[in-house]
Each structure stands twice: as C-alpha cells, then as structure tokens.
Design a protein around this motif. Sequence first.
Motif, PDB file in Angstrom:
ATOM      1  N   HIS A   5       0.833  -1.189   0.000  1.00 58.44           N
ATOM      2  CA  HIS A   5       0.000   0.000   0.000  1.00 58.44           C
ATOM      3  C   HIS A   5       0.875   1.249   0.000  1.00 58.44           C
ATOM      4  CE1 HIS A   5       0.566  -1.275   4.196  1.00 58.44           C
ATOM      5  NE2 HIS A   5       0.762   0.012   4.420  1.00 58.44           N
ATOM      6  N   HIS A   6       2.190   1.040  -0.164  1.00 57.49           N
ATOM      7  CA  HIS A   6       3.106   2.164  -0.306  1.00 57.49           C
ATOM      8  C   HIS A   6       3.119   2.556  -1.765  1.00 57.49           C
ATOM      9  CE1 HIS A   6       4.451   1.321   3.653  1.00 57.49           C
ATOM     10  NE2 HIS A   6       4.800   0.105   3.323  1.00 57.49           N
ATOM     11  N   LEU A  33      11.218   3.187   3.375  1.00 57.03           N
ATOM     12  CA  LEU A  33       9.992   3.653   2.721  1.00 57.03           C
ATOM     13  C   LEU A  33       8.930   4.042   3.748  1.00 57.03           C
ATOM     14  CD1 LEU A  33       9.797   1.009  -0.132  1.00 57.03           C
ATOM     15  CD2 LEU A  33       9.873   3.475  -0.503  1.00 57.03           C
ATOM     16  N   GLU A  34       8.842   3.289   4.829  1.00 58.68           N
ATOM     17  CA  GLU A  34       7.787   3.528   5.817  1.00 58.68           C
ATOM     18  C   GLU A  34       8.103   4.662   6.782  1.00 58.68           C
ATOM     19  OE1 GLU A  34       7.209  -0.281   7.670  1.00 58.68           O
ATOM     20  OE2 GLU A  34       6.629  -1.182   5.749  1.00 58.68           O
ATOM     21  N   ASN A  35       9.386   4.873   7.059  1.00 56.47           N
ATOM     22  CA  ASN A  35       9.747   5.813   8.113  1.00 56.47           C
ATOM     23  C   ASN A  35      10.277   7.159   7.640  1.00 56.47           C
ATOM     24  OD1 ASN A  35       9.315   4.180  10.666  1.00 56.47           O
ATOM     25  ND2 ASN A  35      10.507   2.787   9.414  1.00 56.47           N
ATOM     26  N   MET A  44      18.999   3.169  11.839  1.00 58.40           N
ATOM     27  CA  MET A  44      18.330   2.081  11.118  1.00 58.40           C
ATOM     28  C   MET A  44      18.440   0.778  11.905  1.00 58.40           C
ATOM     29  SD  MET A  44      19.171   2.565   7.100  1.00 58.40           S
ATOM     30  CE  MET A  44      20.355   3.864   6.925  1.00 58.40           C
ATOM     31  N   ALA A  45      19.629   0.502  12.433  1.00 58.87           N
ATOM     32  CA  ALA A  45      19.839  -0.730  13.209  1.00 58.87           C
ATOM     33  C   ALA A  45      18.925  -0.729  14.435  1.00 58.87           C
ATOM     34  CB  ALA A  45      21.302  -0.856  13.628  1.00 58.87           C
ATOM     35  N   GLU A  84      18.502   8.280   2.918  1.00 56.95           N
ATOM     36  CA  GLU A  84      17.061   8.260   2.712  1.00 56.95           C
ATOM     37  C   GLU A  84      16.788   7.737   1.314  1.00 56.95           C
ATOM     38  OE1 GLU A  84      15.297  12.167   2.966  1.00 56.95           O
ATOM     39  OE2 GLU A  84      16.487  12.949   1.343  1.00 56.95           O
ATOM     40  N   ILE A  85      15.539   7.370   1.078  1.00 59.75           N
ATOM     41  CA  ILE A  85      15.135   6.912  -0.250  1.00 59.75           C
ATOM     42  C   ILE A  85      15.451   8.009  -1.257  1.00 59.75           C
ATOM     43  CG2 ILE A  85      13.086   6.437  -1.695  1.00 59.75           C
ATOM     44  CD1 ILE A  85      13.797   4.040  -0.035  1.00 59.75           C
TER      45      ILE A  85
END
Length: 152
Positions: A5-6, A33-35, A44-45, A84-85
């Motif tokens: 749903h992203h 993607l979600e955060n 991230m870890a 980041e993305i």
Amino acid sequence: MNHSHHTHDPTDLLKEAGLKVTDQRRRILSFLLENHGPFTVEEMAAGMKDSGFDLATIYRNMTAFEEAHLVQKVHFADGVVRFEIDHHACAEDHGHSGHHHHLLCTVCKKIVPLEICLSNETLHQVNKLGYADLKHNLEFSGICPSCQKKRR
C-alpha cells in the motif's frame, strides 16, 4: 504481485534497480519507505532491532542501494552521514519530484522534512548557467520546541 500500500513495493524497486532480491534488502528498504528518513546506519539498526541486523550489514546494503540510486546520502552540518530513499526512485508515482529539504534540531538531532524549495526564479537563474546533472541541498537547523522546553 504488488500487494504494497506504499507508493512502491520494495521487491519491485530492487528488481527495477537490478539488485538481487533478498529478505534482508526488502526489510531495510521497507524500513526506509515507511519511516521517511534520513537515518544514520545506527538509527536504522535501532529501528530494525527485531531483525537483528548488524551495522556492517546495513552499511553494505546502503552502499549497494546508493550505487543503484535507490537511496541517497544526506550530509548535514553536524557532519553525520544519513541515508534516505532517493527522490528519483519514487518520483514516477508521486506526480511530483518527491524533492524536499530538512530542518535539523542541533540538540536532539530530530529531522523534519520540509516540503519547500528554492523559488522557480532562483532555479531558473541557476539552470541558465547550462550545468548538467544539477543538484542542490538546502538545510535549516535550530533547536526544536521540545529541546527549548528542557533548557528552561
């Protein structure tokens, strides 16, 4: 099958980038993607501690993702590298560039994405200079309201 749903399914993004699809890579990409980073490798870890990723694993994947233009490095005035993305990786489905800038708290290091950019007039002046592959970075920093309260 795209059951996400992203805007993008991590599996599809990896395939489009020509990267081998692994569970590890899918999970790291899903987290980004979600955060909505940017995040340090340590953040991230910590955010994926249930997955048990070590820092070396995340660094290795960030290098692969960066080379494939899935993520981009973001350098702030505090000297810490974050990821980041990559805006271009997701631009097609957004109907806009996905480009944004950041506001960094110099105390707690919280980052807020800002949906603002340089004026079209400024960008037009720069574009007239004829450079190719033009990129820019605009960063704001200060002390967030929460950290200001703690200082009183």
